[in-house]
Each structure stands twice: as C-alpha cells, then as structure tokens.
Scaffold this motif. Structure first.
Motif, PDB file in Angstrom:
ATOM      1  N   ALA A 134       0.821  -1.206   0.000  1.00 25.83           N
ATOM      2  CA  ALA A 134       0.000   0.000   0.000  1.00 25.83           C
ATOM      3  C   ALA A 134       0.858   1.260   0.000  1.00 25.83           C
ATOM      4  CB  ALA A 134      -0.928  -0.003   1.216  1.00 25.83           C
ATOM      5  N   ILE A 135       1.978   1.231   0.697  1.00 25.81           N
ATOM      6  CA  ILE A 135       2.894   2.380   0.734  1.00 25.81           C
ATOM      7  C   ILE A 135       3.546   2.585  -0.624  1.00 25.81           C
ATOM      8  CG2 ILE A 135       5.054   3.245   1.738  1.00 25.81           C
ATOM      9  CD1 ILE A 135       4.251   1.508   4.259  1.00 25.81           C
ATOM     10  N   GLY A 136       3.971   1.479  -1.254  1.00 21.98           N
ATOM     11  CA  GLY A 136       4.657   1.524  -2.540  1.00 21.98           C
ATOM     12  C   GLY A 136       5.981   0.804  -2.465  1.00 21.98           C
ATOM     13  N   ARG A 137       5.958  -0.477  -2.782  1.00 21.11           N
ATOM     14  CA  ARG A 137       7.163  -1.293  -2.667  1.00 21.11           C
ATOM     15  C   ARG A 137       8.300  -0.774  -3.551  1.00 21.11           C
ATOM     16  NH1 ARG A 137       7.721  -6.332  -0.365  1.00 21.11           N
ATOM     17  NH2 ARG A 137       5.456  -6.414  -0.082  1.00 21.11           N
ATOM     18  N   ARG A 138       7.949  -0.072  -4.617  1.00 20.94           N
ATOM     19  CA  ARG A 138       8.961   0.433  -5.564  1.00 20.94           C
ATOM     20  C   ARG A 138       9.931   1.421  -4.917  1.00 20.94           C
ATOM     21  NH1 ARG A 138       7.495   5.539  -7.494  1.00 20.94           N
ATOM     22  NH2 ARG A 138       5.413   6.238  -6.842  1.00 20.94           N
ATOM     23  N   PHE A 139       9.519   2.031  -3.813  1.00 23.08           N
ATOM     24  CA  PHE A 139      10.391   3.009  -3.167  1.00 23.08           C
ATOM     25  C   PHE A 139      11.569   2.364  -2.441  1.00 23.08           C
ATOM     26  CE2 PHE A 139       6.280   5.492  -2.828  1.00 23.08           C
ATOM     27  CZ  PHE A 139       6.625   6.434  -3.769  1.00 23.08           C
ATOM     28  N   PHE A 140      11.470   1.078  -2.127  1.00 21.34           N
ATOM     29  CA  PHE A 140      12.394   0.479  -1.168  1.00 21.34           C
ATOM     30  C   PHE A 140      13.337  -0.526  -1.811  1.00 21.34           C
ATOM     31  CE2 PHE A 140       8.401   1.562   1.022  1.00 21.34           C
ATOM     32  CZ  PHE A 140       8.895   2.605   1.809  1.00 21.34           C
ATOM     33  N   ALA A 141      14.605  -0.396  -1.449  1.00 20.99           N
ATOM     34  CA  ALA A 141      15.613  -1.345  -1.923  1.00 20.99           C
ATOM     35  C   ALA A 141      15.431  -2.702  -1.266  1.00 20.99           C
ATOM     36  CB  ALA A 141      17.011  -0.802  -1.628  1.00 20.99           C
ATOM     37  N   ASP A 142      14.864  -2.713  -0.056  1.00 21.74           N
ATOM     38  CA  ASP A 142      14.690  -3.960   0.684  1.00 21.74           C
ATOM     39  C   ASP A 142      13.744  -3.691   1.848  1.00 21.74           C
ATOM     40  OD1 ASP A 142      15.004  -6.607   1.388  1.00 21.74           O
ATOM     41  OD2 ASP A 142      17.205  -6.533   1.402  1.00 21.74           O
ATOM     42  N   THR A 143      13.299  -4.734   2.507  1.00 20.78           N
ATOM     43  CA  THR A 143      12.453  -4.613   3.688  1.00 20.78           C
ATOM     44  C   THR A 143      12.872  -5.688   4.694  1.00 20.78           C
ATOM     45  OG1 THR A 143      10.738  -6.114   2.801  1.00 20.78           O
ATOM     46  CG2 THR A 143      10.498  -3.763   2.319  1.00 20.78           C
ATOM     47  N   ILE A 144      12.810  -5.340   5.977  1.00 16.58           N
ATOM     48  CA  ILE A 144      13.149  -6.288   7.043  1.00 16.58           C
ATOM     49  C   ILE A 144      12.020  -6.271   8.052  1.00 16.58           C
ATOM     50  CG2 ILE A 144      14.833  -7.003   8.765  1.00 16.58           C
ATOM     51  CD1 ILE A 144      16.910  -5.266   7.372  1.00 16.58           C
ATOM     52  N   THR A 145      11.526  -7.445   8.424  1.00 19.81           N
ATOM     53  CA  THR A 145      10.421  -7.539   9.369  1.00 19.81           C
ATOM     54  C   THR A 145      10.872  -8.216  10.666  1.00 19.81           C
ATOM     55  OG1 THR A 145       9.671  -9.655   8.448  1.00 19.81           O
ATOM     56  CG2 THR A 145       8.753  -7.646   7.477  1.00 19.81           C
ATOM     57  N   GLY A 146      10.025  -8.109  11.676  1.00 15.86           N
ATOM     58  CA  GLY A 146      10.402  -8.561  13.008  1.00 15.86           C
ATOM     59  C   GLY A 146      10.687 -10.036  13.138  1.00 15.86           C
ATOM     60  N   ASP A 147      10.114 -10.848  12.249  1.00 17.44           N
ATOM     61  CA  ASP A 147      10.357 -12.284  12.316  1.00 17.44           C
ATOM     62  C   ASP A 147      11.543 -12.706  11.456  1.00 17.44           C
ATOM     63  OD1 ASP A 147       8.760 -11.480  10.148  1.00 17.44           O
ATOM     64  OD2 ASP A 147       7.857 -13.451   9.911  1.00 17.44           O
ATOM     65  N   GLU A 148      12.297 -11.728  10.928  1.00 19.27           N
ATOM     66  CA  GLU A 148      13.430 -12.040  10.069  1.00 19.27           C
ATOM     67  C   GLU A 148      14.776 -11.688  10.706  1.00 19.27           C
ATOM     68  OE1 GLU A 148      10.941 -11.518   5.873  1.00 19.27           O
ATOM     69  OE2 GLU A 148      12.270  -9.901   6.544  1.00 19.27           O
ATOM     70  N   VAL A 149      14.752 -11.312  11.955  1.00 19.31           N
ATOM     71  CA  VAL A 149      15.990 -11.077  12.711  1.00 19.31           C
ATOM     72  C   VAL A 149      15.930 -11.904  13.992  1.00 19.31           C
ATOM     73  CG1 VAL A 149      16.470  -8.780  11.799  1.00 19.31           C
ATOM     74  CG2 VAL A 149      14.969  -9.018  13.788  1.00 19.31           C
ATOM     75  N   ALA A 150      17.098 -12.199  14.543  1.00 22.81           N
ATOM     76  CA  ALA A 150      17.129 -13.033  15.751  1.00 22.81           C
ATOM     77  C   ALA A 150      16.424 -12.351  16.911  1.00 22.81           C
ATOM     78  CB  ALA A 150      18.582 -13.347  16.120  1.00 22.81           C
ATOM     79  N   ARG A 151      16.616 -11.037  17.019  1.00 22.00           N
ATOM     80  CA  ARG A 151      16.001 -10.269  18.105  1.00 22.00           C
ATOM     81  C   ARG A 151      15.387  -9.006  17.522  1.00 22.00           C
ATOM     82  NH1 ARG A 151      20.701  -8.799  21.895  1.00 22.00           N
ATOM     83  NH2 ARG A 151      21.571  -8.278  19.842  1.00 22.00           N
ATOM     84  N   PRO A 152      14.070  -8.844  17.618  1.00 22.06           N
ATOM     85  CA  PRO A 152      13.441  -7.626  17.098  1.00 22.06           C
ATOM     86  C   PRO A 152      13.742  -6.422  17.979  1.00 22.06           C
ATOM     87  CG  PRO A 152      11.805  -9.008  18.184  1.00 22.06           C
ATOM     88  CD  PRO A 152      13.088  -9.796  18.183  1.00 22.06           C
ATOM     89  N   LYS A 153      13.316  -5.245  17.544  1.00 23.14           N
ATOM     90  CA  LYS A 153      13.456  -4.044  18.362  1.00 23.14           C
ATOM     91  C   LYS A 153      12.830  -4.293  19.749  1.00 23.14           C
ATOM     92  CE  LYS A 153      12.136  -1.523  14.184  1.00 23.14           C
ATOM     93  NZ  LYS A 153      11.139  -0.573  13.631  1.00 23.14           N
ATOM     94  N   PRO A 154      13.437  -3.816  20.816  1.00 21.61           N
ATOM     95  CA  PRO A 154      14.468  -2.782  20.922  1.00 21.61           C
ATOM     96  C   PRO A 154      15.903  -3.268  20.772  1.00 21.61           C
ATOM     97  CG  PRO A 154      13.764  -3.409  23.108  1.00 21.61           C
ATOM     98  CD  PRO A 154      12.890  -4.168  22.137  1.00 21.61           C
ATOM     99  N   ALA A 155      16.135  -4.551  20.456  1.00 18.71           N
ATOM    100  CA  ALA A 155      17.494  -5.000  20.151  1.00 18.71           C
ATOM    101  C   ALA A 155      17.978  -4.302  18.879  1.00 18.71           C
ATOM    102  CB  ALA A 155      17.523  -6.512  19.990  1.00 18.71           C
TER     103      ALA A 155
END
Length: 239
Positions: A134-155
């Motif tokens: 909805a935002i526009g995927r074309r704007f972004f070189a990449d995306t990272i979501t909370g289930d794709e890192v070992a520890r989400p924010k606030p890490a």
C-alpha cells in the motif's frame, strides 16, 4: 543484499523507515486489536499497559498482556494468540491504509535522487507485506520484518542488518522512528535517528513529523546532519 548506489557524502547513505505510526497511521488499529486481545486474556488494558506494547514484537506484547492479566502462558499460546491477532489486524487493515502527511512526496523525492531506503518494522512479514504494498514497494531497496531477525526491536539486530545490506556504516544511515523501542534500537546500532515522539532516548533528535509536509531530499540531508550531531554528542558524553 547491497544497493547499487548510495547518497552523496553530504546526506545519509541510506534511510531506514519504521512502518507503523511512521509511514502509515496503523497504530490506532494495533491499539484496538491489542485492547481486544487484553480482554481475550481476561483483563482489560489500561493506557499505561498499552503504551508499553507500542513498537514491540508480538511476543513481547503477549508477555506484557499475560503478566497484566495474571495468566501463565503455556506452549502453543503464542501461536494461537498470534493467529487471532493477525486475523483481527487483517480485518482492520482491509478498511484501508493511508500514508501519513508528507510521506508520499518525501519518498518520491528520495527515490528520484537514488537514496536507498528500507522498511524496518517489527510487524511480521505476514502482515507487513500488505502495508508495504500500500505504501509503494517500488520506493524500497529492501524490507526487514520482526520475524526475520534473531532479536526484534528494541534490540539492535534489525538496524545492524539494514546497514549491512546497504553496505554502509550505521553512522551514515538515517532512521525515522516513532516508538521508544525503535528509537532505542536504532540509536544503539549507531545510526542517526529522527524520533517522532515527545520523549526520545539519548542520542536521538526529537523531530516534529509536521516538517515532512512539502519536504524533499535536500531537507532530509539537513535533518541527517542534525541527527548525526545529536548522536555524536551523546557518544561523547558517555566517554
């Protein structure tokens, strides 16, 4: 993944955008679903408890709500309540997603200049993709979501990984965040941070999102320099 072009030395090498509450105004929807989850767990939330969940991962939110309700979580609870939460958020998001004021033009200007941008969100991929489209995927070189890192924010993991993907030092990257968890993660990773909140952690530049209206890439360069100075001053004060 490395991006083919980075911004000039005068501006940030890349811009990393939090999603909920920063690019789009979905926090009221998350709030509605979180209050309903509190009721499902057996004790309605108060605003102070809800505030502790803002910007956190689902696992963190569930633990906060379970503690508030005096519930002991058992194996399988997190998956079951996540399925409920995501189904409810899917219903709420179906009502429409709008960019926050000024965001559309700012993304266009940065993209036209070739500044690499990433979405960096604690929202898990299953829900994040609907919002990113909805935002526009074309704007972004990449995306990272909370289930794709070992520890989400606030890490710091998400922002360390984002800087790695664009091939830049974290100090050369600008992060835009609205939650304490996200601002802390970005500052801890060594990034320059615009904090869209009344209170911000040390090293984060408190920033009024009303300035996004009518702004362009040149404005971002100036904001980056201010945020970078704030981060450097905080690091010096700690030495």
């Amino acid at each position: 993944m490395s991006c083919p072009s980075l911004s000039s030395a005068a501006g940030p090498a890349a811009v990393f955008w939090d999603m909920d509450g920063t690019l789009i105004d979905t926090e009221p929807l998350w709030g509605e679903a979180t209050y309903q989850l509190g009721e499902l767990l057996g004790r309605p939330l108060v605003p102070e408890v809800r505030e502790r969940t803002v910007g956190g991962s689902f696992g963190s939110t569930l633990r906060i709500l379970a503690e508030w309700a005096g519930r002991e979580l058992v194996p399988g609870d997190e998956d079951r309540y996540r399925a409920w939460m995501y189904a409810r958020m899917g219903e709420l998001l179906a009502g429409g997603i709008e960019l926050n004021p000024g965001i559309g033009g700012l993304l266009e200007s940065l993209a036209d200049r070739g500044t690499p941008m990433l979405v960096t969100t604690n929202t898990e991929r299953a829900l994040a993709d609907t919002c990113i489209d909805a935002i526009g995927r074309r704007f972004f070189a990449d995306t990272i979501t909370g289930d794709e890192v070992a520890r989400p924010k606030p890490a710091t993991d998400m922002y360390v990984e984002a800087a790695r993907r664009v091939g830049a030092a974290p100090a050369r990257c600008l992060v835009v965040e609205d939650s304490w968890a996200g601002m802390s993660a970005a500052a801890g990773a060594g990034c320059a941070v615009l904090g869209l909140a009344d209170e911000v952690p040390a090293g984060v530049l408190r920033f009024d999102p009303a300035q996004f209206a009518g702004a362009g890439a040149g404005d971002v360069d100036r904001w980056f320099e201010r945020a970078a100075r704030t981060a450097r001053a905080a690091r010096t004060a700690r030495v």
